[in-house]
Design an enzyme around this catalytic site. Structure first.
Site, PDB file in Angstrom:
ATOM      1  CG  ASP A 142     -46.426 -46.568   8.002  1.00 24.02           C
ATOM      2  OD1 ASP A 142     -45.987 -47.657   7.593  1.00 24.02           O
ATOM      3  OD2 ASP A 142     -47.615 -46.239   7.891  1.00 24.02           O
ATOM      4  CB  SER A 188     -48.988 -52.296  11.362  1.00 28.06           C
ATOM      5  OG  SER A 188     -50.365 -52.170  11.653  1.00 28.06           O
TER       6      SER A 188
END
Length: 413
Positions: A15, A179
């Site tokens: 990200d 994640s």
């Protein structure tokens, strides 16, 4: 014409690597800020990646001691547990990181701070409320809340494709898209296949703790000493040799993480209520934190007055919500923390615990400040207690029950 400077909270992951490139394409100068709070990270590799993507500079700051001493240990002292299960490993890290990134922004004269937290999660709230508490005039760029960004990147699959186009090396793949958030206190896992609460965690996902069938077949015993509710030392017997005593906060946590991890201590798999109103499923590993919380709870129950303990439980629930929701620096949290710290004035002593096969078992405790009176409670001597007084105590408490029974008219319960 000079460009506006942005300090990006950078992890080196998918990200924030893509966000770094996107910010540069939006004509910002970007300095990446990385806080070392004990995560397993190759910081030099992350630095080189950020520079390759186009970062103006990369700041790597060692906050491990600060995090343990000023955030993790106070959370133990206050007894912070969100919804009775989560020890807030991510939540207490956010204000620590926020202090570092705000200081960097002020020092470099940055106009903005940016982060990679999603628009559905808690971290966006925690980061930004902390930033605004510390830097009221500051501004935040949150790409995942900007239509230009989230319409282009619907999720991790789009980010991975963007990374390929821009030659950004990332470890995430479509096959394993969960994640993680890691620090010396814990590791959390969420998203991807974990979003289905009915799906069991993939084999091998955990990093800090062993599966119980692979845990040690012998228990480990240790003495944990607290002063005013804060952990100060761990003593580990070692046979005929001199016992190992650890009183450095960072090494204390490392040692308990290692021992707890070997015994599979500190795993939870929960569905929790996010601040925004959504429910989410998360996996957490908190070996040292679990051991310390269990020992601390035992000691404060031993040392505190009954009504102080009950009032403290109420306040720690409120404080847990404040911290989970991002209000570490808020006035109500500062006030509540002072109250909780006051409750810990007498919580000093040593607790002996045993860890084995996922369990933390309290074996003994001692304190020079405990309200426990062995003579008074003994079944062998009177110790100043008059048994006949219990008759009146029982009779007074029975008045209400007798009246209710008369009113109920013998109804079955």
């Amino acid at each position: 014409m000079s460009k506006d400077l942005v300090i990006l909270a950078y992890s080196g992951g998918l990200d924030t690597s893509c966000i770094l490139k996107w910010l540069i394409q939006k004509n910002y100068d970007v300095v990446c800020y990385m806080a070392d709070i004990g995560q397993d990270e190759d910081f030099e590799k992350a630095r080189q990646k950020a520079k390759l993507i186009g970062a103006k500079d990369v700041i790597i700051e060692d906050l491990r001691n600060d995090f343990v001493s000023n955030y993790m240990f106070p959370a133990i002292q206050m007894g912070l547990v969100y919804e009775s299960r989560y020890y807030l490993g991510t939540s207490v890290a956010r204000p620590c990181i926020s202090v570092g990134i705000v200081n960097a922004a002020k020092k470099l004269g940055a106009k903005y701070i940016s982060h990679g937290a999603t628009g559905k999660g808690n971290d966006q709230v925690r980061f930004e409320l902390s930033v605004y508490s510390l830097w009221p005039e500051g501004k935040v760029i949150a790409p995942w809340r900007q239509p230009e960004f989230f319409n282009r990147f619907q999720g991790r699959k789009d980010l991975i494709e963007f990374a390929k186009q821009e030659n950004i090396p990332v470890s995430a793949t479509p096959k394993a898209p969960w994640s993680t958030d890691e620090n010396i206190m814990h590791i959390s896992y969420e998203s991807g296949v974990l979003e289905d609460p009915a799906a069991e965690p993939p084999s091998g996902i955990y990093k800090m703790t062993r599966d119980l069938n692979q845990a040690e077949d012998y228990p480990s015993t240790m003495d944990i000493t607290f002063e005013k509710g804060l952990p100060v030392s761990v003593k580990i017997p070692s046979g005929q040799e001199k016992a190992l005593i650890i009183n450095d906060p960072l090494n204390l946590v490392r040692t308990l993480n290692k021992l707890g991890g070997q015994h599979g201590v500190g795993r939870i798999d929960i569905v929790e209520n996010r601040f925004l109103g959504l429910k989410s499923r998360g996996l957490y590993e908190t070996p040292a934190g679990t051991i310390l919380h269990v020992a601390h709870l035992d000691l404060e129950t031993y040392a505190l007055d009954k009504e102080v303990l009950r009032l403290k439980k109420y306040l720690q629930e409120k404080m847990s919500d404040f911290v989970y929701n991002g209000f570490w620096f808020a006035p109500e949290a500062r006030y509540t923390r002072k109250c909780l710290e006051l409750s810990q004035e007498s919580v000093s002593g040593t607790v002996t615990v045993q860890v084995f096969k996922g369990n933390v078992i309290v074996l003994a405790r001692k304190s020079a400040k405990s309200l426990y009176n062995q003579e008074l409670v003994s079944m062998d001597i009177a110790g100043g207690f008059s048994p006949e007084d219990s008759t009146g105590f029982i009779n007074i408490n029975a008045v209400r029950l007798k009246e209710y029974a008369r009113f109920a008219g013998g109804q079955e319960f």
